[in-house]
Scaffold this motif. Structure first.
Motif, PDB file in Angstrom:
ATOM      1  N   GLN A  69       0.851  -1.182   0.000  1.00 29.00           N
ATOM      2  CA  GLN A  69       0.000   0.000   0.000  1.00 29.00           C
ATOM      3  C   GLN A  69       0.893   1.241   0.000  1.00 29.00           C
ATOM      4  N   VAL A  70       0.727   2.095  -1.015  1.00 31.76           N
ATOM      5  CA  VAL A  70       1.490   3.325  -1.140  1.00 31.76           C
ATOM      6  C   VAL A  70       0.509   4.460  -1.386  1.00 31.76           C
ATOM      7  N   GLY A  71       0.428   5.377  -0.447  1.00 31.01           N
ATOM      8  CA  GLY A  71      -0.462   6.532  -0.609  1.00 31.01           C
ATOM      9  C   GLY A  71      -1.905   6.151  -0.828  1.00 31.01           C
ATOM     10  N   CYS A 109      -3.025   3.517  -2.298  1.00 34.55           N
ATOM     11  CA  CYS A 109      -3.202   2.666  -3.476  1.00 34.55           C
ATOM     12  C   CYS A 109      -2.357   1.405  -3.329  1.00 34.55           C
ATOM     13  N   LEU A 110      -2.854   0.306  -3.853  1.00 30.03           N
ATOM     14  CA  LEU A 110      -2.083  -0.930  -3.867  1.00 30.03           C
ATOM     15  C   LEU A 110      -1.226  -0.972  -5.125  1.00 30.03           C
ATOM     16  N   VAL A 111       0.078  -1.198  -4.946  1.00 36.06           N
ATOM     17  CA  VAL A 111       0.991  -1.321  -6.074  1.00 36.06           C
ATOM     18  C   VAL A 111       1.756  -2.634  -5.926  1.00 36.06           C
ATOM     19  N   VAL A 112       2.218  -3.163  -7.032  1.00 34.76           N
ATOM     20  CA  VAL A 112       2.994  -4.398  -7.010  1.00 34.76           C
ATOM     21  C   VAL A 112       4.443  -4.049  -6.683  1.00 34.76           C
TER      22      VAL A 112
END
Length: 131
Positions: A109-111, A113-116
């Motif tokens: 989780q970054v900011g 949002c979920l990112v790979v």
């Protein structure tokens, strides 16, 4: 996430419109039913693949979904998918100690949002699924 080829059965297909950079894009959305293991038992789940509208010709094999019957290496792919499935089912139950070299892929989780996230992961792995 791993870019491995999977096999399944198409459960639905539809055309939908999405907005991208203030313009509408036509997308052909395909849902594929596959078998997965959640640590307790095998279950069916769905994988979604999208094909955006494009101009001109495109190689059939550059698309994210290819019918196994039309694949150039159909027999090879069927064998590879079966081998990967057997290995998955063998490792899905019980405790196994393995060595692994490669990448670890996880959602982060970054900011909000979920990112790979891909991390170098070389070492020993214990796979332990309790019944």
């Amino acid at each position: 996430m791993s870019d491995q080829q999977i096999g399944g059965t198409i459960s639905s297909a539809k055309v939908k419109v999405e907005r991208s950079n203030k313009k509408e894009v036509l997308i052909f959305q395909i849902k594929i039913k596959v078998v997965d293991y959640d640590g307790h038992g095998f279950k069916y789940c769905s994988v979604t693949r999208n094909i955006e509208e494009f101009e001109g010709d495109r190689n059939f094999f550059d698309l994210p979904v290819v019918s196994l019957d039309y694949a150039e290496k159909s027999n090879y792919l069927k064998g590879l998918i079966n081998e990967n499935g057997k290995l998955f089912f063998d490792l899905a139950k019980g405790t196994h100690y393995k060595s692994y070299e490669g990448s670890l892929i996880r959602w982060k989780q970054v900011g909000g949002c979920l990112v790979v996230e891909t991390i170098k992961a070389n070492g020993r792995v214990m796979i332990n699924q309790q019944p």
